[in-house]
Design a protein around this motif. Structure first.
Motif, PDB file in Angstrom:
ATOM      1  N   GLU A   6       1.667  -1.168   4.295  1.00  0.00           N
ATOM      2  CA  GLU A   6       1.976   0.551   3.857  1.00  0.00           C
ATOM      3  C   GLU A   6       3.429   1.124   3.836  1.00  0.00           C
ATOM      4  O   GLU A   6       4.050   0.911   4.775  1.00  0.00           O
ATOM      5  CB  GLU A   6       1.535   1.191   5.126  1.00  0.00           C
ATOM      6  CG  GLU A   6       0.303   1.105   4.751  1.00  0.00           C
ATOM      7  CD  GLU A   6      -1.085   1.216   4.150  1.00  0.00           C
ATOM      8  OE1 GLU A   6      -0.270   2.021   3.464  1.00  0.00           O
ATOM      9  OE2 GLU A   6      -2.219   0.980   4.412  1.00  0.00           O
ATOM     10  N   PHE A  29       5.873   3.669  -8.254  1.00  0.00           N
ATOM     11  CA  PHE A  29       6.118   2.158  -7.990  1.00  0.00           C
ATOM     12  C   PHE A  29       6.588   1.448  -8.908  1.00  0.00           C
ATOM     13  O   PHE A  29       6.072   1.125  -9.603  1.00  0.00           O
ATOM     14  CB  PHE A  29       4.668   1.336  -6.483  1.00  0.00           C
ATOM     15  CG  PHE A  29       5.389   0.148  -6.098  1.00  0.00           C
ATOM     16  CD1 PHE A  29       6.211   0.539  -5.169  1.00  0.00           C
ATOM     17  CD2 PHE A  29       5.095  -1.077  -6.305  1.00  0.00           C
ATOM     18  CE1 PHE A  29       6.767  -0.568  -4.025  1.00  0.00           C
ATOM     19  CE2 PHE A  29       6.158  -2.028  -5.686  1.00  0.00           C
ATOM     20  CZ  PHE A  29       7.045  -1.515  -4.903  1.00  0.00           C
ATOM     21  N   ASP A  35      -3.700   2.207  -5.155  1.00  0.00           N
ATOM     22  CA  ASP A  35      -2.434   2.713  -3.993  1.00  0.00           C
ATOM     23  C   ASP A  35      -1.646   1.343  -4.614  1.00  0.00           C
ATOM     24  O   ASP A  35      -1.444   0.442  -4.760  1.00  0.00           O
ATOM     25  CB  ASP A  35      -2.377   3.224  -2.948  1.00  0.00           C
ATOM     26  CG  ASP A  35      -2.813   2.233  -1.581  1.00  0.00           C
ATOM     27  OD1 ASP A  35      -3.937   1.771  -2.318  1.00  0.00           O
ATOM     28  OD2 ASP A  35      -2.264   1.406  -1.065  1.00  0.00           O
ATOM     29  N   PRO A  36      -0.251   0.882  -4.917  1.00  0.00           N
ATOM     30  CA  PRO A  36       0.345   2.200  -4.311  1.00  0.00           C
ATOM     31  C   PRO A  36       0.576   2.695  -5.583  1.00  0.00           C
ATOM     32  O   PRO A  36       1.176   3.831  -5.728  1.00  0.00           O
ATOM     33  CB  PRO A  36       2.220   1.505  -4.406  1.00  0.00           C
ATOM     34  CG  PRO A  36       1.610  -0.041  -4.536  1.00  0.00           C
ATOM     35  CD  PRO A  36       0.786  -0.135  -4.567  1.00  0.00           C
ATOM     36  N   HIS A  75       0.982  -0.926   0.268  1.00  0.00           N
ATOM     37  CA  HIS A  75      -0.195  -0.100  -0.106  1.00  0.00           C
ATOM     38  C   HIS A  75       0.833   1.131  -0.262  1.00  0.00           C
ATOM     39  O   HIS A  75       2.016   1.623   0.503  1.00  0.00           O
ATOM     40  CB  HIS A  75      -0.334   0.070   0.991  1.00  0.00           C
ATOM     41  CG  HIS A  75      -1.702  -0.842   1.566  1.00  0.00           C
ATOM     42  ND1 HIS A  75      -3.012  -1.052   1.507  1.00  0.00           N
ATOM     43  CD2 HIS A  75      -1.856  -2.410   2.183  1.00  0.00           C
ATOM     44  CE1 HIS A  75      -3.722  -2.433   1.984  1.00  0.00           C
ATOM     45  NE2 HIS A  75      -2.404  -3.326   2.525  1.00  0.00           N
ATOM     46  N   SER A  76       0.193   2.304  -0.112  1.00  0.00           N
ATOM     47  CA  SER A  76       1.179   3.619  -0.035  1.00  0.00           C
ATOM     48  C   SER A  76       0.010   4.539   0.749  1.00  0.00           C
ATOM     49  O   SER A  76      -1.087   4.615   1.009  1.00  0.00           O
ATOM     50  CB  SER A  76       1.247   4.328  -1.140  1.00  0.00           C
ATOM     51  OG  SER A  76       0.802   4.933  -1.813  1.00  0.00           O
ATOM     52  N   GLU A 122       0.232   7.345  -3.331  1.00  0.00           N
ATOM     53  CA  GLU A 122       0.044   7.146  -5.030  1.00  0.00           C
ATOM     54  C   GLU A 122       0.475   7.995  -6.211  1.00  0.00           C
ATOM     55  O   GLU A 122      -0.708   8.802  -6.341  1.00  0.00           O
ATOM     56  CB  GLU A 122      -1.491   6.992  -5.018  1.00  0.00           C
ATOM     57  CG  GLU A 122      -2.290   7.233  -4.989  1.00  0.00           C
ATOM     58  CD  GLU A 122      -3.789   6.648  -4.382  1.00  0.00           C
ATOM     59  OE1 GLU A 122      -5.060   7.304  -4.924  1.00  0.00           O
ATOM     60  OE2 GLU A 122      -4.031   6.209  -3.677  1.00  0.00           O
TER      61      GLU A 122
END
Length: 193
Positions: free
Chosen positions: A123, A174, A169-170, A41-42, A128
């Motif tokens: 996380e 990413f 996200d991410p 995740h972000s 994102e």
């Protein structure tokens, strides 16, 4: 002179190298579940601001909802993740990996629904669509390796892959190829790009 014995990186689902801050937002995993998925995740609170303690406060139900106008849009949210990796690579843990953190929401991946049941949520401090720091990739790769040595990890995916259309996200910033090279996991362990 004999060397000091090294401690295993895990103790009851807690990573020994992480800073521990227990979240109340978790529950038991269903019986017989196979912990085989890592979800990346972000997060940043407020969005795009780094370095504060708002994420830790959110995951422990201590966020001051009046401290920033954005917080009103998430007021009352009770969520958690197993891990949080700061921009400098510092690792935080909120929930034992043996337990079910509340990070995925409505989700499905590789035929498994309710991904909170079988996944570990990580996380990354970020937004994102924006890029992430090299220190974060290295900390994430080490954590993924440690997880794979302790749990039967078969897949690494983003929140966007397990909840398409609902989560982003991410995001495109990413670098999945970079993570795959750092990990040297087989290509089928990662989402199609």
């Amino acid at each position: 002179m004999p060397s000091e014995p090294t401690l295993a990186p895990w103790h009851q689902g807690w990573h020994r190298q992480a800073q521990h801050l227990k979240s109340p937002n978790f529950g038991p995993r269903p019986g017989g579940v196979c912990i085989d998925l890592i979800v990346v995740h972000s997060i940043s609170l407020p969005p795009g601001q780094y370095g504060g303690d708002a994420v830790q406060r959110l995951f422990t139900n201590r966020l001051d909802w009046d401290a920033h106008p954005y917080f009103q849009s998430i007021r009352g949210l009770e969520v958690s993740s197993h891990f949080f990796i700061r921009r400098d690579g510092a690792l935080w843990q909120f929930v034992s990996c043996d337990e079910r953190a509340w990070h995925a929401g409505a989700s499905q991946y590789q035929g498994q629904s309710n991904c909170n049941d079988n996944s570990v949520g990580i996380e990354l401090e970020g937004l994102e669509g924006e890029t992430f720091e090299d220190a974060q990739y290295h900390a994430l790769a080490q954590l993924c390796r440690d997880l794979a040595q302790h749990y039967p990890i078969a897949h690494v995916a983003g929140h966007e892959h397990i909840a398409p259309g609902r989560k982003l996200d991410p995001g495109p910033g990413f670098d999945w190829t970079h993570l795959q090279k750092l990990l040297d996991f087989p290509a089928q362990a990662f989402p199609e790009r």
